[in-house]
Design a protein around this motif. Sequence first.
Motif, PDB file in Angstrom:
ATOM      1  N   ILE A 188       0.874  -1.124  -0.518  1.00  9.28           N
ATOM      2  CA  ILE A 188      -0.121   0.174  -0.255  1.00  9.28           C
ATOM      3  C   ILE A 188       0.616   1.712  -0.098  1.00  9.28           C
ATOM      4  CG2 ILE A 188      -1.781   1.149   1.613  1.00  9.28           C
ATOM      5  CD1 ILE A 188      -2.968  -1.122   2.181  1.00  9.28           C
ATOM      6  N   GLY A 189       1.949   0.976   0.648  1.00  8.83           N
ATOM      7  CA  GLY A 189       3.381   2.119   0.560  1.00  8.83           C
ATOM      8  C   GLY A 189       3.368   2.546  -0.660  1.00  8.83           C
ATOM      9  N   ALA A 190       4.308   1.555  -1.073  1.00 11.08           N
ATOM     10  CA  ALA A 190       4.675   1.663  -2.400  1.00 11.08           C
ATOM     11  C   ALA A 190       3.673   1.577  -3.577  1.00 11.08           C
ATOM     12  CB  ALA A 190       5.194   0.344  -3.025  1.00 11.08           C
ATOM     13  N   ILE A 191       2.680   1.058  -3.807  1.00 12.58           N
ATOM     14  CA  ILE A 191       0.939   1.871  -4.230  1.00 12.58           C
ATOM     15  C   ILE A 191       0.992   3.756  -4.067  1.00 12.58           C
ATOM     16  CG2 ILE A 191      -1.303   2.337  -5.049  1.00 12.58           C
ATOM     17  CD1 ILE A 191      -1.276  -0.745  -4.837  1.00 12.58           C
ATOM     18  N   ASN A 192       1.077   4.200  -2.777  1.00 16.23           N
ATOM     19  CA  ASN A 192       0.765   5.547  -2.689  1.00 16.23           C
ATOM     20  C   ASN A 192       1.606   5.954  -2.888  1.00 16.23           C
ATOM     21  OD1 ASN A 192      -0.679   7.090  -0.949  1.00 16.23           O
ATOM     22  ND2 ASN A 192       0.600   7.811  -0.218  1.00 16.23           N
ATOM     23  N   TRP A 193       3.280   5.429  -2.584  1.00 19.10           N
ATOM     24  CA  TRP A 193       4.209   6.857  -2.960  1.00 19.10           C
ATOM     25  C   TRP A 193       4.569   6.933  -4.692  1.00 19.10           C
ATOM     26  CZ3 TRP A 193       6.735  10.626  -0.971  1.00 19.10           C
ATOM     27  CH2 TRP A 193       6.411  11.094   0.350  1.00 19.10           C
ATOM     28  N   GLY A 194       4.401   5.383  -5.384  1.00 21.59           N
ATOM     29  CA  GLY A 194       3.909   5.659  -6.933  1.00 21.59           C
ATOM     30  C   GLY A 194       2.627   6.923  -7.136  1.00 21.59           C
ATOM     31  N   LEU A 195       1.539   6.230  -7.232  1.00 24.74           N
ATOM     32  CA  LEU A 195       0.816   7.469  -7.340  1.00 24.74           C
ATOM     33  C   LEU A 195       1.431   9.105  -6.768  1.00 24.74           C
ATOM     34  CD1 LEU A 195      -2.092   5.601  -5.846  1.00 24.74           C
ATOM     35  CD2 LEU A 195      -1.413   6.397  -8.767  1.00 24.74           C
ATOM     36  N   ILE A 196       1.317   9.047  -5.714  1.00 27.40           N
ATOM     37  CA  ILE A 196       2.343  10.874  -5.254  1.00 27.40           C
ATOM     38  C   ILE A 196       3.509  10.713  -6.892  1.00 27.40           C
ATOM     39  CG2 ILE A 196       3.794  12.159  -4.472  1.00 27.40           C
ATOM     40  CD1 ILE A 196       2.272  10.476  -1.628  1.00 27.40           C
ATOM     41  N   GLY A 197       4.683   9.730  -6.513  1.00 31.82           N
ATOM     42  CA  GLY A 197       5.106  10.737  -8.115  1.00 31.82           C
ATOM     43  C   GLY A 197       5.296  10.890  -9.518  1.00 31.82           C
ATOM     44  N   ALA A 198       3.791  10.002 -10.036  1.00 33.22           N
ATOM     45  CA  ALA A 198       3.643   9.850 -11.574  1.00 33.22           C
ATOM     46  C   ALA A 198       2.379  10.769 -11.260  1.00 33.22           C
ATOM     47  CB  ALA A 198       2.718   8.270 -11.398  1.00 33.22           C
ATOM     48  N   ASP A 221       0.768  12.666  -8.785  1.00 32.95           N
ATOM     49  CA  ASP A 221       0.766  13.408  -7.091  1.00 32.95           C
ATOM     50  C   ASP A 221      -0.292  13.345  -6.841  1.00 32.95           C
ATOM     51  OD1 ASP A 221       1.811  15.671  -5.726  1.00 32.95           O
ATOM     52  OD2 ASP A 221       0.915  17.587  -7.258  1.00 32.95           O
ATOM     53  N   PHE A 222      -0.909  12.232  -6.696  1.00 28.08           N
ATOM     54  CA  PHE A 222      -1.356  11.899  -5.793  1.00 28.08           C
ATOM     55  C   PHE A 222      -1.930  10.761  -4.551  1.00 28.08           C
ATOM     56  CE2 PHE A 222      -5.613   8.813  -4.978  1.00 28.08           C
ATOM     57  CZ  PHE A 222      -6.579   9.664  -5.205  1.00 28.08           C
ATOM     58  N   ASN A 223      -1.747  11.548  -3.585  1.00 31.26           N
ATOM     59  CA  ASN A 223      -2.170  10.561  -2.317  1.00 31.26           C
ATOM     60  C   ASN A 223      -3.128   9.833  -1.954  1.00 31.26           C
ATOM     61  OD1 ASN A 223      -1.436   9.640   0.112  1.00 31.26           O
ATOM     62  ND2 ASN A 223       0.198  11.840   1.160  1.00 31.26           N
ATOM     63  N   LEU A 224      -3.311   8.567  -1.944  1.00 32.54           N
ATOM     64  CA  LEU A 224      -4.324   7.776  -1.588  1.00 32.54           C
ATOM     65  C   LEU A 224      -4.448   7.808  -0.367  1.00 32.54           C
ATOM     66  CD1 LEU A 224      -6.793   6.253  -3.001  1.00 32.54           C
ATOM     67  CD2 LEU A 224      -4.734   4.141  -2.676  1.00 32.54           C
ATOM     68  N   VAL A 225      -3.393   8.054   0.743  1.00 40.01           N
ATOM     69  CA  VAL A 225      -3.731   7.580   1.879  1.00 40.01           C
ATOM     70  C   VAL A 225      -4.613   8.893   2.110  1.00 40.01           C
ATOM     71  CG1 VAL A 225      -2.508   7.862   4.532  1.00 40.01           C
ATOM     72  CG2 VAL A 225      -1.787   6.225   2.010  1.00 40.01           C
ATOM     73  N   ASN A 226      -4.090  10.026   1.431  1.00 42.08           N
ATOM     74  CA  ASN A 226      -4.462  11.669   2.270  1.00 42.08           C
ATOM     75  C   ASN A 226      -5.763  11.113   1.767  1.00 42.08           C
ATOM     76  OD1 ASN A 226      -5.189  14.322   1.544  1.00 42.08           O
ATOM     77  ND2 ASN A 226      -4.126  14.630   3.483  1.00 42.08           N
ATOM     78  N   THR A 227      -5.917  11.034   1.016  1.00 44.35           N
ATOM     79  CA  THR A 227      -7.502  11.339   0.150  1.00 44.35           C
ATOM     80  C   THR A 227      -8.408   9.659   0.987  1.00 44.35           C
ATOM     81  OG1 THR A 227      -6.383  11.531  -2.402  1.00 44.35           O
ATOM     82  CG2 THR A 227      -8.635  10.519  -1.863  1.00 44.35           C
ATOM     83  N   LEU A 228      -8.138   8.986   0.826  1.00 47.86           N
ATOM     84  CA  LEU A 228      -8.997   8.445   2.293  1.00 47.86           C
ATOM     85  C   LEU A 228      -9.180   8.476   3.630  1.00 47.86           C
ATOM     86  CD1 LEU A 228      -7.245   5.009   1.192  1.00 47.86           C
ATOM     87  CD2 LEU A 228      -9.748   5.760   0.373  1.00 47.86           C
ATOM     88  N   VAL A 229      -8.253   9.173   4.415  1.00 44.61           N
ATOM     89  CA  VAL A 229      -8.187   9.570   6.123  1.00 44.61           C
ATOM     90  C   VAL A 229      -7.991  10.828   6.188  1.00 44.61           C
ATOM     91  CG1 VAL A 229      -8.090   7.179   6.465  1.00 44.61           C
ATOM     92  CG2 VAL A 229      -6.448   8.187   6.325  1.00 44.61           C
ATOM     93  N   GLY A 230      -7.740  11.729   4.750  1.00 47.85           N
ATOM     94  CA  GLY A 230      -7.270  12.792   5.108  1.00 47.85           C
ATOM     95  C   GLY A 230      -8.062  13.549   5.825  1.00 47.85           C
ATOM     96  N   SER A 231      -9.156  13.317   6.727  1.00 44.45           N
ATOM     97  CA  SER A 231     -10.276  13.962   7.087  1.00 44.45           C
ATOM     98  C   SER A 231      -9.880  13.812   8.726  1.00 44.45           C
ATOM     99  CB  SER A 231     -11.307  13.713   6.858  1.00 44.45           C
ATOM    100  OG  SER A 231     -12.257  12.426   7.162  1.00 44.45           O
ATOM    101  N   VAL A 232      -8.886  12.512   9.230  1.00 44.12           N
ATOM    102  CA  VAL A 232      -8.705  12.383  10.644  1.00 44.12           C
ATOM    103  C   VAL A 232      -7.351  12.566   9.887  1.00 44.12           C
ATOM    104  CG1 VAL A 232      -8.621  10.816  12.202  1.00 44.12           C
ATOM    105  CG2 VAL A 232     -11.036  11.565  10.521  1.00 44.12           C
ATOM    106  N   PRO A 233      -6.517  13.543  10.742  1.00 41.99           N
ATOM    107  CA  PRO A 233      -5.348  13.616  10.273  1.00 41.99           C
ATOM    108  C   PRO A 233      -4.497  13.458  11.105  1.00 41.99           C
ATOM    109  CG  PRO A 233      -5.957  15.912  10.459  1.00 41.99           C
ATOM    110  CD  PRO A 233      -7.362  15.200  10.679  1.00 41.99           C
TER     111      PRO A 233
END
Length: 64
Positions: free
Chosen positions: A11-21, A23-35
């Motif tokens: 999950i972390g690797a996929i998230n970093w891949g999305l951020i790099g490719a 600029d989309f942070n999946l973790v932030n999108t899913l749980v960003g409302s609860v820092p």
Amino acid sequence: MCKVAKILAAIGAINWGLIGAVDFNLVNTLVGSVPMLEKVVYILVGVAGVMVLYGAVVGCPGKK
């Protein structure tokens, strides 16, 4: 435990891949409302990464 660590590390690797490719942070999108929850997810992913690395070098505990 090793399977959970591998899933979290993936999950972390996929998230970093999305951020790099794209600029989309999946973790932030899913749980960003609860820092605090977002921070916990990142800590768990980091610990999982260390566990996977350790398992690759030494071997997963409990496996023969």
